[in-house]
Scaffold this active site. Structure first.
Site, PDB file in Angstrom:
ATOM      1  N   HIS A 357     -10.543  -3.037 -25.376  1.00 35.84           N
ATOM      2  CA  HIS A 357     -11.141  -3.776 -24.257  1.00 35.84           C
ATOM      3  C   HIS A 357     -10.281  -3.716 -22.999  1.00 35.84           C
ATOM      4  O   HIS A 357     -10.718  -4.165 -21.934  1.00 35.84           O
ATOM      5  CB  HIS A 357     -11.419  -5.231 -24.666  1.00 35.84           C
ATOM      6  CG  HIS A 357     -10.220  -6.124 -24.673  1.00 35.84           C
ATOM      7  ND1 HIS A 357      -9.486  -6.402 -25.817  1.00 35.84           N
ATOM      8  CD2 HIS A 357      -9.621  -6.829 -23.682  1.00 35.84           C
ATOM      9  CE1 HIS A 357      -8.507  -7.234 -25.523  1.00 35.84           C
ATOM     10  NE2 HIS A 357      -8.556  -7.505 -24.226  1.00 35.84           N
ATOM     11  N   ASP A 405     -11.241  -3.208 -32.104  1.00 35.97           N
ATOM     12  CA  ASP A 405     -10.695  -3.293 -30.739  1.00 35.97           C
ATOM     13  C   ASP A 405      -9.333  -2.598 -30.668  1.00 35.97           C
ATOM     14  O   ASP A 405      -8.291  -3.236 -30.615  1.00 35.97           O
ATOM     15  CB  ASP A 405     -10.572  -4.768 -30.341  1.00 35.97           C
ATOM     16  CG  ASP A 405     -10.178  -4.946 -28.882  1.00 35.97           C
ATOM     17  OD1 ASP A 405     -10.299  -3.968 -28.110  1.00 35.97           O
ATOM     18  OD2 ASP A 405      -9.735  -6.050 -28.515  1.00 35.97           O
ATOM     19  N   SER A 502      -3.142  -9.089 -24.043  1.00 37.17           N
ATOM     20  CA  SER A 502      -4.090  -8.205 -24.728  1.00 37.17           C
ATOM     21  C   SER A 502      -3.520  -6.794 -24.858  1.00 37.17           C
ATOM     22  O   SER A 502      -2.925  -6.259 -23.915  1.00 37.17           O
ATOM     23  CB  SER A 502      -5.408  -8.139 -23.957  1.00 37.17           C
ATOM     24  OG  SER A 502      -6.105  -9.358 -24.041  1.00 37.17           O
ATOM     25  N   GLY A 503      -3.732  -6.213 -26.035  1.00 41.42           N
ATOM     26  CA  GLY A 503      -3.243  -4.863 -26.277  1.00 41.42           C
ATOM     27  C   GLY A 503      -1.801  -4.815 -26.730  1.00 41.42           C
ATOM     28  O   GLY A 503      -1.333  -3.776 -27.207  1.00 41.42           O
TER      29      GLY A 503
END
Length: 552
Positions: A357, A405, A502-503
């Site tokens: 994402h 994801d 995120s990530g």
């Protein structure tokens, strides 16, 4: 209620043999019990639903508790006492703070004239360190050359005023006080125990026990007892393994630091960047060789032994998360500055792992490696462009969850090389097998904090791997989770990843090696009770990761 009593009686009988041991032994026994419960429920026993009498949320939260004083969180020889679900530190003078990590500012109302107020370990816990030729105890009266401040046979020459003097040094001696001898130099690894006390700009170093330095210590970190010897002088040192010695200085009344005016010892190994690779496979510096020579191991950090310099009041710990990546973006075709968007983890010299994402087709990407403070131009930093982003073909985004994801970032080589291995840039290992529920792992990133949308400083925290069945409770995420996800955090809330993380990697350690076990994916807000963070489960994607790297 009867069910709780039965379980607690069983716990008491089970734990009785361990009750006389240490708290760590007790936690080991609890761990065995947790594993047994997990196996019991994994064998197909139906978990109770929320609200029924058999709801075991209370038991899981009980087993999650730890002895807050083991190991002792109190620094500087503070004594720890358990207080409910927290702890209290009784601090020896002059230390204070929740963990005895701060120093009382006994210098607050002290005027040291032409000197610096320093903190001491004996009453009255301060003294004025005078700059020559000013005299103690107040450092207000100067008497140049009354007492010879020049060392090693130097001659003191008076200036035009009572406070000015010059030391005429004998051959091969230098420094304001002739304190620097001919053999005074730093080694190739940056270590130094000499007597230089000036920066490259000629600014005199602050004493390591200056109140200006000690009162700026961060909320949760302090110099350890091993560094106490640094506090009694103002000589340049290298406590965090920089490339050369440095010291703190006071510039315009504010704390700063700079490298020192010290020469490198003749014949010592220079700290140099390896030569760029060539296209000749027989060349020892060819691309393949360069990679295999540098990145021969994974998951082995070399963090600094003490905290690094103060940047805006907060410390960074260089090398603690050397695989941490800042994924930065800007609009396609734009000349705008790159801005941090997500985290990632370096898993190969030319590949990083992140969340699907985080990838947008309308953006240009680059990664920053070896960075801890995104607002400073750190010498440890490496910026590498992203050549291609590979999003998992089954990535799906719904209004409730993110599935599969995960994405790979192919870094763009320059002269055959992508990342260059240093103490601050290393790869993390891909997991070879699952970690057990209840394992404590770490998360890191520049994500949102209670005070701001993003942190300029790399932050980290410890989280627990939570059983999938527990996160499938209606009070948590219900049926939103699948096997591409894992759940980690604290059920009581508080510690969690957040926007901007995120990530980034969730890293678990085994036998001294660190493995990227999860990728920060999604969650219900940040740090909310019963809503721990959700991560892409890397073990579900290892074959996909390896296949894409090999096919490139």
């Amino acid at each position: 209620m009867v069910g709780k009593l039965v379980v607690l009686l069983g716990l008491c009988a089970f734990l009785a043999p361990a009750s006389a041991g240490s708290s760590s032994e007790l936690l080991d026994v609890l761990g065995v019990l947790v594993d047994a419960l997990y196996e019991y429920f994994d064998e197909g026993t139906e978990m109770p639903t929320e609200g029924e009498p058999e709801d075991y949320d209370w038991l899981y939260e009980f087993l999650e508790t730890e002895d807050e004083c083991d190991p002792n969180p109190c620094l500087n020889n503070g004594k720890c006492e358990v207080k409910g679900d927290s702890f209290k530190c009784t601090c020896p003078e002059p230390f204070t703070g929740k963990k005895c990590q701060k120093v009382r500012n006994y210098c607050k109302r002290v005027n040291c004239g032409r000197g610096e107020c320093v903190i001491t370990s004996v009453a009255p816990y301060y003294e004025c360190k005078c700059k020559a030729p000013f005299q103690p105890p107040t450092c207000r009266k100067g008497a140049a050359c009354k007492e010879n401040p020049c060392l090693n046979g130097g001659t003191c020459i008076k200036g035009r005023t009572r406070s000015r003097f010059t030391c005429v040094c004998p051959t091969n001696y230098t420094g304001k006080f002739c304190q620097v001898g001919p053999d005074d130099c730093f080694k190739g690894d940056g270590s130094y125990d000499g007597f230089v006390s000036e920066t490259e700009d000629g600014v005199e170093c602050l004493p390591w026990n200056s109140h200006l330095l000690l009162e700026k210590l961060d909320e949760d970190i302090s110099m350890s007892q091993d560094e106490a010897t640094l506090r009694e002088h103002n000589y340049c040192r290298n406590p965090d393994k920089d490339v050369r010695p440095w010291c703190f200085v006071k510039l315009k009344g504010k704390l700063n630091w700079n490298h020192c005016n010290v020469t490198q010892c003749p014949g010592s190994d220079d700290i140099t960047v390896p030569p760029p690779p060539t296209d000749d496979p027989s060349d020892p510096a060819s691309p393949t060789d360069a990679v295999t020579t540098e990145f021969t191991t994974c998951g082995m950090p070399e963090p600094s032994e003490v905290v690094a310099r103060i940047y805006g009041g907060r410390k960074s710990i260089p090398g603690a998360h050397p695989w941490q990546v800042s994924l930065q973006t800007r609009p396609n075709g734009s000349n705008e500055e790159f801005e941090h968007m997500c985290g990632a983890a370096l898993i190969h010299p030319c590949w990083a792992l992140t969340a699907a994402h985080c990838i947008s087709p309308h953006e240009s990407w680059r990664v920053l490696l070896g960075s801890v403070n995104l607002h400073r131009d750190e010498w440890t930093r490496q910026a590498v462009d992203v050549e291609e982003a590979i999003v998992h073909e089954n990535y799906t985004e719904t209004s409730e969850a993110l599935y599969n994801d995960i994405a790979l970032l192919k870094l763009k080589p320059v002269d055959g090389r992508c990342a260059r291995e240093t103490r601050f840039v290393k790869t993390v290992c891909l997991p070879e097998e699952p970690f057990t529920d209840g394992t404590q792992c770490s998360i890191s990133g520049w994500g949102a904090t209670p005070d701001s949308s993003f942190s300029k400083q790399l932050l980290d925290a410890q989280v627990l791997l939570i059983p999938q069945w527990r996160c499938a409770y209606n009070s948590s995420y219900g049926n939103k989770l699948d096997q591409s996800m894992l759940c980690a955090g604290r059920l009581r809330g508080g510690v969690d990843s957040c926007q901007g993380d995120s990530g980034g990697p969730l890293v678990c350690e085994k036998d001294g090696k660190h493995f990227v076990y999860g990728v920060v994916s999604w969650g219900d807000r940040c740090g909310v009770k019963n809503k721990p963070g959700i991560y892409a489960r890397v073990t579900e994607f290892t074959d996909w990761i390896k296949a894409n790297i090999q096919a490139a």
